[in-house]
Design an enzyme around this catalytic site. Structure first.
Site, PDB file in Angstrom:
ATOM      1  N   CYS A 141       0.824  -1.213   0.000  1.00 21.20           N
ATOM      2  CA  CYS A 141       0.000   0.000   0.000  1.00 21.20           C
ATOM      3  C   CYS A 141       0.859   1.264   0.000  1.00 21.20           C
ATOM      4  O   CYS A 141       1.969   1.264   0.516  1.00 21.20           O
ATOM      5  CB  CYS A 141      -0.880   0.028   1.236  1.00 21.20           C
ATOM      6  N   ARG A 195       4.551   0.767  -6.378  1.00 20.70           N
ATOM      7  CA  ARG A 195       4.598  -0.150  -5.240  1.00 20.70           C
ATOM      8  C   ARG A 195       3.642  -1.325  -5.423  1.00 20.70           C
ATOM      9  O   ARG A 195       3.754  -2.325  -4.720  1.00 20.70           O
ATOM     10  CB  ARG A 195       4.241   0.600  -3.959  1.00 20.70           C
ATOM     11  N   TRP A 250      -3.040  -2.539  -1.643  1.00 18.22           N
ATOM     12  CA  TRP A 250      -2.624  -3.864  -2.117  1.00 18.22           C
ATOM     13  C   TRP A 250      -3.299  -4.836  -1.164  1.00 18.22           C
ATOM     14  O   TRP A 250      -2.928  -4.916   0.004  1.00 18.22           O
ATOM     15  CB  TRP A 250      -1.107  -3.961  -2.047  1.00 18.22           C
ATOM     16  N   ASN A 269      -1.287   1.133   6.045  1.00 20.41           N
ATOM     17  CA  ASN A 269      -0.424   0.205   5.322  1.00 20.41           C
ATOM     18  C   ASN A 269       0.054  -0.804   6.347  1.00 20.41           C
ATOM     19  O   ASN A 269       0.490  -0.414   7.424  1.00 20.41           O
ATOM     20  CB  ASN A 269       0.757   0.992   4.724  1.00 20.41           C
ATOM     21  N   GLY A 270      -0.048  -2.104   6.043  1.00 17.19           N
ATOM     22  CA  GLY A 270       0.428  -3.113   6.990  1.00 17.19           C
ATOM     23  C   GLY A 270      -0.669  -4.101   7.323  1.00 17.19           C
ATOM     24  O   GLY A 270      -1.683  -4.198   6.628  1.00 17.19           O
ATOM     25  N   GLU A 290      19.509 -14.598 -10.773  1.00 15.99           N
ATOM     26  CA  GLU A 290      18.971 -13.264 -11.015  1.00 15.99           C
ATOM     27  C   GLU A 290      18.351 -13.179 -12.418  1.00 15.99           C
ATOM     28  O   GLU A 290      17.279 -12.595 -12.596  1.00 15.99           O
ATOM     29  CB  GLU A 290      20.078 -12.210 -10.826  1.00 15.99           C
ATOM     30  N   LYS A 338      14.403 -12.252 -13.242  1.00 15.11           N
ATOM     31  CA  LYS A 338      14.027 -11.138 -14.115  1.00 15.11           C
ATOM     32  C   LYS A 338      13.026 -11.630 -15.160  1.00 15.11           C
ATOM     33  O   LYS A 338      12.070 -10.947 -15.471  1.00 15.11           O
ATOM     34  CB  LYS A 338      15.254 -10.534 -14.832  1.00 15.11           C
ATOM     35  N   GLU A 350       9.434 -12.668 -13.258  1.00 18.85           N
ATOM     36  CA  GLU A 350       8.607 -11.642 -12.620  1.00 18.85           C
ATOM     37  C   GLU A 350       8.045 -10.642 -13.625  1.00 18.85           C
ATOM     38  O   GLU A 350       6.973 -10.082 -13.410  1.00 18.85           O
ATOM     39  CB  GLU A 350       9.343 -10.936 -11.478  1.00 18.85           C
ATOM     40  N   HIS A 376      20.322 -34.517 -11.686  1.00 15.91           N
ATOM     41  CA  HIS A 376      19.728 -35.112 -10.489  1.00 15.91           C
ATOM     42  C   HIS A 376      18.215 -34.940 -10.458  1.00 15.91           C
ATOM     43  O   HIS A 376      17.606 -34.984  -9.386  1.00 15.91           O
ATOM     44  CB  HIS A 376      20.392 -34.532  -9.240  1.00 15.91           C
ATOM     45  N   LYS A 402       6.687  -3.402  -5.016  1.00 20.86           N
ATOM     46  CA  LYS A 402       8.091  -3.012  -5.005  1.00 20.86           C
ATOM     47  C   LYS A 402       8.730  -3.323  -3.666  1.00 20.86           C
ATOM     48  O   LYS A 402       9.850  -3.814  -3.583  1.00 20.86           O
ATOM     49  CB  LYS A 402       8.191  -1.514  -5.319  1.00 20.86           C
TER      50      LYS A 402
HETATM   51  O1  M6R Z   1      13.866  -3.847  -1.038  1.00 23.59           O
HETATM   52  P1  M6R Z   1      14.564  -5.166  -0.995  1.00 23.59           P
HETATM   53  O2  M6R Z   1      15.869  -5.161  -1.681  1.00 23.59           O
HETATM   54  O3  M6R Z   1      14.665  -5.712   0.408  1.00 23.59           O
HETATM   55  O4  M6R Z   1      13.604  -6.143  -1.787  1.00 23.59           O
HETATM   56  C1  M6R Z   1      13.889  -7.516  -1.865  1.00 23.59           C
HETATM   57  C2  M6R Z   1      13.029  -8.182  -2.895  1.00 23.59           C
HETATM   58  O5  M6R Z   1      11.670  -7.992  -2.596  1.00 23.59           O
HETATM   59  C3  M6R Z   1      13.303  -7.663  -4.315  1.00 23.59           C
HETATM   60  O6  M6R Z   1      14.647  -7.821  -4.667  1.00 23.59           O
HETATM   61  C4  M6R Z   1      12.415  -8.414  -5.323  1.00 23.59           C
HETATM   62  O7  M6R Z   1      12.796  -9.747  -5.411  1.00 23.59           O
HETATM   63  C5  M6R Z   1      12.446  -7.733  -6.683  1.00 23.59           C
HETATM   64  N1  M6R Z   1      11.139  -7.789  -7.278  1.00 23.59           N
HETATM   65  C6  M6R Z   1      13.368  -8.367  -7.636  1.00 23.59           C
HETATM   66  O8  M6R Z   1      13.354  -7.764  -8.892  1.00 23.59           O
END
Ligand code: M6R
Length: 622
Positions: free
Chosen positions: A2, A27, A76, A112-113, A495, A499, A502, A518, A617
């Site tokens: 949120c 966000r 959210w 938020n929370g 990584e 990418k 997501e 395996h 985010k």
């Molecule tokens: O703000 P942070 O670096 O703690 O966030 C960690 C993850 O939520 C963040 O890296 C997430 O995996 C991203 N969507 C990756 O692109």
């Protein structure tokens, strides 16, 4: 998660709130709403589901709402489906419908929370005659404040305080009280909330980009503190209701850095900002040819005394930890363990004596990473935060902070923050290795000179983006993509795979290449795309063998390697080359084509890559 904004001043509030909510869209959210006070009148609440655009249209860009004080929210969903009724703001008055319009109410609030004990509190309020129109925990907390406010005939600060000690969970709250026109009250626990003050105007937001157009002078409100905002002034109170003073901080990010500046998406803009993000982080850490960790408080004695490193993080930040593990161990000889923060926080931990726990986080607000940090501190472990957002909770609570200088990162998929975090970890590894006497001056100088070449090499990689764009369009309908590599190449694969999945929603997996046999190789068949990451020369042939095994089972092979390794083309049907640097630092270069690949597959599939479905985010709830 949120987003929260608030404004009280001399200008019309609604357009300012809508602008702020627009800056927080990244966000992730499913509905939005605002509440505006026009002098003594009741608050007018307007909410809508879906994109912010529909709230903007409903209010004619805020023009239909008179009033110079208000709060706004992008939701959210956690408790209750995404709907207009569950959207915030919520009101304390008993009403039917969705709690919109001018509802007879003492308190209006956004949150938020998560309030963990909201059901128990709801039952109490039901017994006292409160009725509920939504499924949210927020409506419960707003009504609980109203309950104490009326029962004890106390002011807003005391009513909020009484509520804070009854609720369990995490929250950032912004509230308006009918009897206090022109005032906004805010409180937080483990959810971000910042306050900005300029001449005659006061702003509130859950994240910096919402304030950048208005002020740089901000206050970071502490956990379990309350803020009272009036036009151009703010007062802070502790849980006893006593006024406390807080220092303001100057934000150095510029407003333009949180705009798209002609790019189609924030993600591609941020991919292009990586040379600067890396350079700025290097410049902050390397002074007169030496790494300076002075600002972190990590001096030679501390670094020499570390018996083991433990890195905890989530998502891409955890991938940085995975890469750093190979580098730190190889350079320093000190054991490293990397853990997901969500796992670390709930298991029995046997900390080593003189262990250094490193939390890596872009936002500095990730709930699991914060919980892991606190657990480590409770266990008496020394903690270091590698964080991008200045003043964030993790940065403030860690014993030492090493700031990355990526600037505001808006796209949900991290790119430039990841690259800056790598740089921070390289510098930590090099300096520790030097202090331990594991590398001499010559090697030290060599590493630094290699680091300084990275920004220019990233520029060169970006110049060849068209090839990747073409390949991404060709493979945008791939059902599965497997990223494989060994050692550091495995960390890079993790990584690259994240990418892709997501942003483009294509199923992808990262595997340590030697692990395929395996079990996972049973998934390899015609038309599966296998990407072999081949930046470590000593492991090149081993991984190529694994790639060839996949090809024999029908896979289409892409290789990602360094210029000079042209024999990769003997096996792979498509090869991407990146410049060479010291093998320890190859993640900084190899990740760029993989970021571009994920981005362009998402674009080719017509997706909103900046706001991928179901993602936020900054994950501030568990
Ligand atoms: O703000 P942070 O670096 O703690 O966030 C960690 C993850 O939520 C963040 O890296 C997430 O995996 C991203 N969507 C990756 O692109």
């Amino acid at each position: 998660m949120c987003g929260i904004v608030g404004y009280t001043g001399t200008n019309q509030a609604a357009p300012i709130l809508l602008d702020g909510l627009g800056k927080l869209e990244y966000r992730g959210y499913d509905s939005a709403g605002i509440a505006i006070r026009n002098g003594e009148e009741l608050a007018e609440v307007v909410k809508s589901t879906g994109k912010l655009r529909s709230l903007i249209e409903k209010t004619d860009s805020g023009r239909t709402l008179a009033g110079t004080c208000g709060i706004g929210h992008t939701r959210w969903a956690t408790h209750g489906e995404p709907s207009q009724t569950n959207a915030h703001p919520h009101v304390s008055g008993n009403c039917s419908g969705s709690g919109s319009g001018q509802v007879e109410s003492e308190v209006v609030g956004v949150h938020n929370g998560i309030i963990e004990n909201y059901l128990e509190l709801k039952e109490k309020l039901l017994r006292h005659g409160y009725q509920f129109y939504s499924d949210t925990d927020t409506e419960v907390v707003v009504k609980l404040i109203d309950y104490y406010y009326k029962k004890y005939k106390i002011g807003p600060v005391d009513a909020i305080n009484r509520t804070l000690v009854r609720v369990r969970g995490t929250y950032a709250l912004a509230l308006m009280f009918r009897d206090y026109p022109g005032e906004i009250y805010a409180a937080r626990k483990d959810a971000p909330m910042i306050i900005g003050i300029t001449n005659g105007e006061s702003y509130l937001a859950s994240d910096v980009p919402a304030l950048l157009n208005y002020t740089r002078n901000v206050y970071y409100i502490d956990n379990m503190q309350i803020a009272r905002l009036l036009p151009g002034e703010v007062h802070f109170f502790d849980l006893n209701g006593d006024e406390v003073s807080l220092e303001s901080t100057e934000i150095t990010w510029d407003a333009k850095s949180a705009e798209k500046n002609g790019f189609e998406h924030f993600m591609i803009k941020e991919i292009y900002e990586q040379p600067d993000a890396v350079r700025d982080t290097l410049t902050s850490l390397i002074v007169d040819g030496r790494i300076s960790l002075k600002d972190t408080g990590l001096d030679e004695d501390v670094l020499k005394s570390v018996s083991s490193f433990r890195i905890v993080a989530c998502g891409s930040a955890w991938h940085v930890g995975m890469a750093a593990q190979y580098i730190l161990e190889d350079m320093t000889g000190v054991p490293v363990r990397v853990e997901l923060a969500s796992e670390y926080r709930y298991r029995k931990i046997l900390p080593q004596e003189r262990e250094l726990l490193i939390v890596i986080s872009q936002s500095g607000e990730t709930a699991d990473s914060l919980a892991a940090l606190r657990k480590a501190k409770d266990l008496g472990v020394r903690t270091l935060a590698v964080v991008n957002v200045v003043g964030s909770t993790i940065a403030r609570e860690a014993d030492h902070v090493l700031y990355t200088h990526a600037g505001p990162e808006i796209a949900v998929a991290t790119t430039k923050a990841y690259s800056s975090q790598l740089i921070a970890m390289y510098c930590l590894a090099i300096q520790t290795a030097y202090d331990l006497g594991r590398i001499d001056d010559e090697k030290y100088a060599y590493y630094l000179s290699e680091l300084n070449t990275i920004p220019e090499k990233i520029v060169r990689i970006l110049e060849e983006k068209e090839r990747i764009q073409w390949f991404a369009a060709k493979y945008s309908n791939a059902r599965d993509i497997f990223y494989i590599g060994r050692g550091l190449d495995y960390a890079i694969s993790l990584e690259g795979s994240l990418k892709a999945k997501e942003i483009s929603y294509v199923h992808s997996e990262a595997y340590a290449a030697g692990e395929l046999k395996h079990g996972t190789i049973s998934l390899i068949e015609e038309n599966v795309l296998v990407i072999g990451v081949l930046t470590q020369d000593d492991l090149f042939e081993k991984t190529v063998s694994n790639m060839v095994e996949c090809k024999a089972r029908g896979a289409y092979l892409m290789a990602l390697t360094t210029y000079g390794n042209y024999n990769a083309e003997d096996s792979a049907s498509f090869t991407v080359y990146v410049p060479k640097t010291d093998p320890h630092f190859m993640a900084s270069l190899a990740v760029v084509p993989l970021q571009l690949l994920g981005y362009y597959i998402g674009v080719a599939r017509g997706l909103d890559v900046d706001k991928p479905r179901n993602l936020a985010k900054s994950v501030t709830v568990e």
